[in-house]
Motif scaffolding. Structure first.
Motif, short mmCIF file in Angstrom:
data_model
loop_
_atom_site.label_atom_id
_atom_site.label_comp_id
_atom_site.label_asym_id
_atom_site.label_seq_id
_atom_site.Cartn_x
_atom_site.Cartn_y
_atom_site.Cartn_z
N ALA A 185 -11.66 -11.98 5.53
CA ALA A 185 -12.54 -12.01 6.83
C ALA A 185 -12.10 -10.81 7.70
CB ALA A 185 -12.56 -13.26 7.48
N ASP A 186 -12.93 -9.76 7.66
CA ASP A 186 -12.78 -8.61 8.37
C ASP A 186 -13.58 -8.91 9.92
OD1 ASP A 186 -11.72 -6.18 9.42
OD2 ASP A 186 -13.48 -4.97 8.03
N GLY A 187 -12.90 -8.59 10.71
CA GLY A 187 -13.34 -8.67 12.14
C GLY A 187 -13.80 -10.39 12.50
N ILE A 188 -12.75 -11.02 12.08
CA ILE A 188 -13.06 -12.47 12.18
C ILE A 188 -13.27 -13.10 13.67
CG2 ILE A 188 -10.33 -13.21 12.51
CD1 ILE A 188 -10.88 -15.32 10.50
N ASP A 189 -12.83 -12.19 14.56
CA ASP A 189 -13.21 -12.81 15.94
C ASP A 189 -14.33 -11.96 16.35
OD1 ASP A 189 -12.13 -10.29 15.92
OD2 ASP A 189 -10.88 -10.53 17.96
N ARG A 190 -15.12 -11.19 15.67
CA ARG A 190 -16.19 -10.23 16.25
C ARG A 190 -17.34 -11.30 16.51
NH1 ARG A 190 -18.39 -8.22 11.55
NH2 ARG A 190 -16.42 -7.07 11.49
N ALA A 191 -17.75 -11.02 17.86
CA ALA A 191 -18.89 -11.64 18.73
C ALA A 191 -18.55 -13.21 19.19
CB ALA A 191 -20.16 -11.76 17.83
N LEU A 192 -17.29 -13.78 18.66
CA LEU A 192 -16.82 -15.01 19.35
C LEU A 192 -16.39 -14.95 20.73
CD1 LEU A 192 -15.05 -16.38 15.96
CD2 LEU A 192 -17.28 -16.26 16.35
N ASP A 193 -16.73 -16.12 21.38
CA ASP A 193 -16.06 -16.31 22.70
C ASP A 193 -14.88 -16.86 22.77
OD1 ASP A 193 -16.35 -19.11 22.46
OD2 ASP A 193 -18.51 -19.10 23.78
N VAL A 194 -14.33 -17.00 23.74
CA VAL A 194 -12.86 -17.59 23.84
C VAL A 194 -12.52 -18.81 22.97
CG1 VAL A 194 -10.96 -18.18 25.46
CG2 VAL A 194 -12.12 -16.03 25.76
N ARG A 195 -13.67 -19.91 23.33
CA ARG A 195 -13.61 -21.23 22.92
C ARG A 195 -13.60 -21.18 21.41
NH1 ARG A 195 -18.14 -25.69 24.06
NH2 ARG A 195 -19.18 -23.98 23.35
N GLN A 196 -14.76 -20.62 20.77
CA GLN A 196 -14.87 -20.33 19.63
C GLN A 196 -13.77 -19.54 18.82
OE1 GLN A 196 -18.48 -18.13 19.89
NE2 GLN A 196 -19.91 -19.60 19.69
N ARG A 197 -13.25 -18.65 19.30
CA ARG A 197 -11.96 -18.09 18.69
C ARG A 197 -11.07 -18.91 18.56
NH1 ARG A 197 -10.24 -13.10 21.90
NH2 ARG A 197 -9.26 -14.73 23.29
N ALA A 198 -10.69 -19.90 19.51
CA ALA A 198 -9.76 -20.67 19.51
C ALA A 198 -9.94 -21.80 18.52
CB ALA A 198 -9.23 -21.18 20.80
N GLU A 199 -11.14 -22.31 18.63
CA GLU A 199 -11.38 -23.61 17.66
C GLU A 199 -11.33 -23.13 16.38
OE1 GLU A 199 -11.80 -26.74 18.16
OE2 GLU A 199 -11.85 -26.45 20.55
N LEU A 233 0.79 -1.17 -0.05
CA LEU A 233 -0.05 -0.07 -0.05
C LEU A 233 0.89 1.14 0.05
CD1 LEU A 233 -2.80 -1.15 2.65
CD2 LEU A 233 -2.48 -1.63 0.14
N SER A 234 1.25 1.60 -1.22
CA SER A 234 2.21 2.76 -1.31
C SER A 234 1.59 4.11 -1.07
CB SER A 234 2.98 2.78 -2.63
OG SER A 234 3.55 1.66 -3.22
N ALA A 235 0.54 4.05 -1.40
CA ALA A 235 -0.21 5.49 -0.95
C ALA A 235 -1.74 5.10 -1.02
CB ALA A 235 0.05 6.53 -1.79
N THR A 258 -9.32 -2.65 7.90
CA THR A 258 -10.00 -2.87 7.05
C THR A 258 -9.67 -2.32 5.63
OG1 THR A 258 -11.88 -2.82 8.68
CG2 THR A 258 -12.71 -2.20 6.27
N SER A 259 -8.90 -1.37 5.66
CA SER A 259 -8.15 -0.78 4.37
C SER A 259 -7.41 -1.52 3.71
CB SER A 259 -7.76 0.52 4.81
OG SER A 259 -8.33 1.74 5.13
N ALA A 260 -6.58 -2.44 4.44
CA ALA A 260 -5.65 -3.45 3.76
C ALA A 260 -6.48 -4.33 3.22
CB ALA A 260 -4.83 -4.10 4.93
#
Length: 413
Positions: A360-374, A54-56, A82-84
């Motif tokens: 996947a933007d916000g891939i951990d959004r609304a996930l609990d600790v177990r769901q995130r790890a799995e 992302l040069s500019a 999100t920009s990336a």
């Protein structure tokens, strides 16, 4: 203020710098459509992106990010995660032949912060990437003018330090750029105009004859870049849209996963092994008991997604929480392929030579600790096999940094 001068690593042309209803049959199973096998062996020659530049672009200037099979952009709100991902998806759509106006509906939002127009009132942005594969690393850099007119004003495709394609806007009054591509024949380069609303790299197979070694090198590099870019699925499950019954369609998952029930109606009968893996994944992340994940046909020509809890107890997806819905949708995405997801892969290239990239933007959004790890463990396992790659964004990646195979890119505002 116009965009800053190009760095030595940015190979963009200088002459014009940018300142960017069918009723479900009870006795008939859904029509099978071939899909990628999640157990496919990794192929080292599958074209894939190894770097995003992302040069500019938006909040980024002079930024380059290494991409692994599983990459997470991490940082607080406003740091450019999100920009990336938006830049990655834009390159993918351009590589698929998309028009610049469709790819950038709001181009001014892509112009770097505080960038001022030049004397001709021009502002724009620059993005690029590197694709590895049979031809080795191939670089693509693109300059887009956002104002006063949206157009691609410069492009450079290089391999091994050799410029294979270069375009530049010579006359702002004409809707084309002057292109020159490597020939290595009686003439070292071939020059011709190309439209300023499409990526030249994606058009090369229509313009290059492939009669000389140089032309064949250009075609091979362009094909590698286009194949690496095109198979991209941008996914952001929206729980509120996943709870209602949906009509049976073609069984291809939309980016918001609103038609998840339709996809389950199709995929449950296609591959018992893949469906078994999905059930195991959902069981690991959705309490208390999950015996199956399926779609139930209703009397009005629609289907609804349900969890079979065993003992004839079923829970409709309308009763699940946001975290359970996002987790189930993302697990399904990781366990399927282009035949099930709403993407447009290069059909002329064998599936064994393609890699699907999930954004996947916000891939951990609304996930609990177990769901995130799995979910992370599932993603790491699938990405290791080589048929799928994942680029995601999270606010905090401390929970993921110790997982083998995960590349974390830390961003700061």
């Amino acid at each position: 203020m116009a965009l800053p001068p190009q760095s030595p690593r940015s190979h963009l042309p200088q002459p014009a710098p940018p300142c960017e209803p069918r009723v479900p049959a009870q006795a008939a199973a859904p029509r099978p459509v071939p899909a990628a096998d999640p157990e496919a062996e990794a192929c080292p020659d599958r074209p894939h992106l190894t770097e995003l530049r992302l040069s500019a672009f938006a909040a980024h200037r002079g930024a380059g990010f290494a991409l692994g099979p599983l990459t997470l952009f991490a940082g607080p709100s406003g740091c450019g995660k999100t920009s990336a991902l938006r830049a990655y998806e834009a390159l993918a759509r351009l590589g698929g032949g998309g028009a610049v106006g469709e790819v950038f509906p709001d181009p001014v939002a892509c112009v770097p912060d505080r960038a001022r127009p030049d004397a001709q009132r021009r502002r724009g942005f620059r993005i690029g990437c590197t694709a590895d594969g049979p031809e080795g690393p191939v670089r693509l850099d693109v300059a887009v003018q956002a104002e006063p007119e949206l157009r691609i004003v410069g492009e450079r495709l290089t391999s091994g330090g050799l410029v294979l394609l270069e375009t530049a806007l010579r006359d702002p009054t004409r809707r084309f750029v002057q292109a020159a591509w490597h020939t290595a024949g009686s003439s070292p380069v071939t020059r011709a105009p190309l439209p300023d609303d499409r990526l030249g790299t994606a058009l090369l197979p229509l313009r290059v004859a492939g009669k000389t070694d140089g032309q064949r090198q250009v075609l091979a590099a362009a094909e590698q870049m286009v194949v690496a870019l095109r198979s991209v699925f941008a996914c952001d499950p929206v729980p509120d849209r996943m709870r209602a019954p949906v009509p049976i369609g073609d069984g291809r998952l939309l980016r918001d996963c609103a038609n998840l029930a339709d996809v389950l109606w199709r995929t449950r009968s296609e591959c018992a092994r893949r469906h078994g893996q999905l059930v195991a994944a959902v069981r690991a992340g959705c309490a208390p008991v999950v015996a199956d994940v399926l779609a139930e046909p209703l009397g009005d020509g629609t289907v609804r997604a349900v969890l079979d809890r065993g003992d004839r107890v079923r829970t409709g997806f309308e009763r699940l929480g946001d975290g359970e819905l996002r987790y189930a949708a993302l697990a399904l995405v990781l366990l399927t392929g282009p035949g099930v997801l709403e993407v447009d892969p290069p059909g002329e290239v064998p599936a064994a030579m393609r890699t699907l990239t999930v954004l996947a933007d916000g891939i951990d959004r609304a996930l609990d600790v177990r769901q995130r790890a799995e979910l992370l463990r599932l993603a790491a396992r699938m990405c290791e096999r080589g048929h799928i790659r994942l680029v995601g964004a999270v606010s905090d990646a401390s929970w993921a940094e110790q997982v083998e195979g995960v590349t974390v890119v830390h961003l700061v505002p």
